[in-house]
Each structure stands twice: as structure tokens, then as C-alpha cells.
Design a protein around this motif. Structure first.
Motif, PDB file in Angstrom:
ATOM      1  N   LEU A 148     -15.537  47.451 -15.791  1.00 37.06           N
ATOM      2  CA  LEU A 148     -15.258  48.551 -16.700  1.00 37.06           C
ATOM      3  C   LEU A 148     -14.852  47.963 -18.050  1.00 37.06           C
ATOM      4  N   TYR A 149     -15.159  48.677 -19.134  1.00 38.77           N
ATOM      5  CA  TYR A 149     -14.885  48.208 -20.490  1.00 38.77           C
ATOM      6  C   TYR A 149     -14.160  49.292 -21.273  1.00 38.77           C
ATOM      7  N   ILE A 150     -13.187  48.888 -22.090  1.00 43.01           N
ATOM      8  CA  ILE A 150     -12.499  49.814 -22.980  1.00 43.01           C
ATOM      9  C   ILE A 150     -13.114  49.679 -24.367  1.00 43.01           C
ATOM     10  N   GLN A 151     -13.573  50.794 -24.927  1.00 44.98           N
ATOM     11  CA  GLN A 151     -14.099  50.796 -26.293  1.00 44.98           C
ATOM     12  C   GLN A 151     -12.887  50.701 -27.220  1.00 44.98           C
ATOM     13  N   PRO A 152     -12.665  49.552 -27.866  1.00 42.52           N
ATOM     14  CA  PRO A 152     -11.418  49.330 -28.593  1.00 42.52           C
ATOM     15  C   PRO A 152     -11.170  50.272 -29.759  1.00 42.52           C
ATOM     16  N   ASP A 153     -12.209  50.778 -30.391  1.00 46.82           N
ATOM     17  CA  ASP A 153     -12.019  51.690 -31.514  1.00 46.82           C
ATOM     18  C   ASP A 153     -11.741  53.123 -31.067  1.00 46.82           C
ATOM     19  N   GLU A 154     -12.009  53.433 -29.812  1.00 45.55           N
ATOM     20  CA  GLU A 154     -11.691  54.758 -29.269  1.00 45.55           C
ATOM     21  C   GLU A 154     -10.330  54.772 -28.571  1.00 45.55           C
ATOM     22  N   CYS A 155      -9.853  53.603 -28.149  1.00 45.14           N
ATOM     23  CA  CYS A 155      -8.573  53.481 -27.446  1.00 45.14           C
ATOM     24  C   CYS A 155      -7.426  53.859 -28.382  1.00 45.14           C
ATOM     25  N   VAL A 156      -6.513  54.693 -27.894  1.00 46.59           N
ATOM     26  CA  VAL A 156      -5.359  55.120 -28.694  1.00 46.59           C
ATOM     27  C   VAL A 156      -4.077  54.404 -28.268  1.00 46.59           C
ATOM     28  N   ASP A 157      -4.214  53.362 -27.480  1.00 50.59           N
ATOM     29  CA  ASP A 157      -3.084  52.525 -27.071  1.00 50.59           C
ATOM     30  C   ASP A 157      -2.003  53.284 -26.310  1.00 50.59           C
ATOM     31  N   CYS A 158      -2.390  54.269 -25.536  1.00 53.22           N
ATOM     32  CA  CYS A 158      -1.387  55.053 -24.805  1.00 53.22           C
ATOM     33  C   CYS A 158      -0.848  54.308 -23.593  1.00 53.22           C
ATOM     34  N   GLY A 159      -1.646  53.400 -23.026  1.00 53.42           N
ATOM     35  CA  GLY A 159      -1.208  52.616 -21.875  1.00 53.42           C
ATOM     36  C   GLY A 159      -1.315  53.320 -20.540  1.00 53.42           C
ATOM     37  N   ALA A 160      -1.889  54.498 -20.484  1.00 54.30           N
ATOM     38  CA  ALA A 160      -1.987  55.237 -19.221  1.00 54.30           C
ATOM     39  C   ALA A 160      -2.818  54.497 -18.179  1.00 54.30           C
ATOM     40  N   CYS A 161      -3.765  53.708 -18.614  1.00 55.01           N
ATOM     41  CA  CYS A 161      -4.656  53.000 -17.695  1.00 55.01           C
ATOM     42  C   CYS A 161      -3.982  51.811 -17.004  1.00 55.01           C
ATOM     43  N   GLU A 162      -3.047  51.198 -17.675  1.00 55.30           N
ATOM     44  CA  GLU A 162      -2.460  49.948 -17.176  1.00 55.30           C
ATOM     45  C   GLU A 162      -1.746  50.084 -15.833  1.00 55.30           C
ATOM     46  N   PRO A 163      -0.819  51.015 -15.666  1.00 54.42           N
ATOM     47  CA  PRO A 163      -0.069  51.043 -14.403  1.00 54.42           C
ATOM     48  C   PRO A 163      -0.870  51.509 -13.189  1.00 54.42           C
ATOM     49  N   VAL A 164      -1.997  52.164 -13.395  1.00 56.78           N
ATOM     50  CA  VAL A 164      -2.762  52.664 -12.246  1.00 56.78           C
ATOM     51  C   VAL A 164      -3.792  51.666 -11.725  1.00 56.78           C
ATOM     52  N   CYS A 165      -3.988  50.572 -12.436  1.00 54.63           N
ATOM     53  CA  CYS A 165      -4.985  49.581 -12.009  1.00 54.63           C
ATOM     54  C   CYS A 165      -4.453  48.803 -10.815  1.00 54.63           C
ATOM     55  N   PRO A 166      -5.082  48.938  -9.647  1.00 61.18           N
ATOM     56  CA  PRO A 166      -4.558  48.282  -8.450  1.00 61.18           C
ATOM     57  C   PRO A 166      -4.722  46.760  -8.450  1.00 61.18           C
ATOM     58  N   VAL A 167      -5.607  46.235  -9.299  1.00 63.44           N
ATOM     59  CA  VAL A 167      -5.806  44.783  -9.345  1.00 63.44           C
ATOM     60  C   VAL A 167      -5.197  44.158 -10.597  1.00 63.44           C
ATOM     61  N   GLU A 168      -4.442  44.944 -11.352  1.00 62.27           N
ATOM     62  CA  GLU A 168      -3.751  44.478 -12.562  1.00 62.27           C
ATOM     63  C   GLU A 168      -4.707  43.796 -13.528  1.00 62.27           C
ATOM     64  N   ALA A 169      -5.820  44.468 -13.823  1.00 63.81           N
ATOM     65  CA  ALA A 169      -6.834  43.938 -14.729  1.00 63.81           C
ATOM     66  C   ALA A 169      -6.664  44.430 -16.158  1.00 63.81           C
ATOM     67  N   VAL A 170      -5.803  45.416 -16.388  1.00 65.19           N
ATOM     68  CA  VAL A 170      -5.649  46.018 -17.712  1.00 65.19           C
ATOM     69  C   VAL A 170      -4.454  45.385 -18.434  1.00 65.19           C
ATOM     70  N   PHE A 171      -4.709  44.951 -19.658  1.00 69.25           N
ATOM     71  CA  PHE A 171      -3.679  44.301 -20.465  1.00 69.25           C
ATOM     72  C   PHE A 171      -3.688  44.875 -21.873  1.00 69.25           C
ATOM     73  N   TYR A 172      -2.501  45.015 -22.454  1.00 67.31           N
ATOM     74  CA  TYR A 172      -2.441  45.290 -23.876  1.00 67.31           C
ATOM     75  C   TYR A 172      -2.995  44.041 -24.559  1.00 67.31           C
TER      76      TYR A 172
END
Length: 107
Positions: A33-57
Motif C-alpha cells: 500500500l502507498y500513501i499519496q504524500p500530497d493528499e495526506c493530511v498528517d492525521c496519523g489515523a493509519c499508524e496505530p491500526v497497522c498490525p505489522v507496524e509498517a506506517v511511520f511519520y
């Protein structure tokens, strides 16, 4: 700044983050999965739900995973701002950084 989805997502794609993203900026590729960086609003909602801890600020991305920052940016080079992932077909190809990750063994 934006969030980045790194190597732990490759070949896992749990997709829990898709449901949490309020701006629909997470797109599916063949292996990651890829985050489109210019559409991301830096809310962080995705980070805690990732079961494999793949999401990073972006600023917290470990150095050994820094190539995934480039991957999440460059995979959208030809697409620009797609305007949301819902209802879109998965990306046609992964970034070369993802392609370089060995596929899991099937034995």
C-alpha cells in the motif's frame, strides 16, 4: 510532511489503514500500500491500526527504511493527485524499491 508505508507492508497489505484514512490517500499496489504524500493530511489515523507496524511519520522513518519514503513519492509521479483511492483500480506496478524486496518463500 506525510506518513509513509514501509517494508513490513510488502506482501502483507492488511488494509486496516484504508478504513481509518479520512482523506482516502492510501492506494493499493500489487505488493504494498502507498500513501499519496500530497493528499495526506498528517492525521496519523493509519499508524496505530497497522498490525505489522509498517506506517511511520516521515520524520520518524528508520534510516534502513528510508528508501520507502522515495517509493511512496515516486510511485505517484505519473498520476499526480488522483483525488482519492476509493473506486480506483490498484496501481499497475509497484515502485522498484518494493520490487527489490524478495518475495516470501512458498516452501
Amino acid at each position: 510532511m506525510a506518513y509513509v508505508i514501509a517494508q513490513p507492508c510488502v506482501d502483507i497489505k492488511d488494509k486496516a489503514c484504508l478504513e481509518e484514512c479520512p482523506v482516502d490517500c492510501i492506494y493499493e499496489g500489487p505488493r504494498k500500500l502507498y500513501i499519496q504524500p500530497d493528499e495526506c493530511v498528517d492525521c496519523g489515523a493509519c499508524e496505530p491500526v497497522c498490525p505489522v507496524e509498517a506506517v511511520f511519520y516521515e520524520d520518524d522513518l528508520p534510516e534502513e527504511l528510508s528508501a520507502f519514503r522515495t517509493a511512496d513519492r515516486e510511485v505517484f509521479d505519473g498520476l499526480g493527485l488522483p483525488g482519492g483511492a476509493r473506486g480506483r483500480a490498484p496501481l499497475a506496478a509497484d515502485h522498484a524499491v518494493v520490487d527489490a524486496v524478495p518475495a516470501p518463500s512458498t516452501t
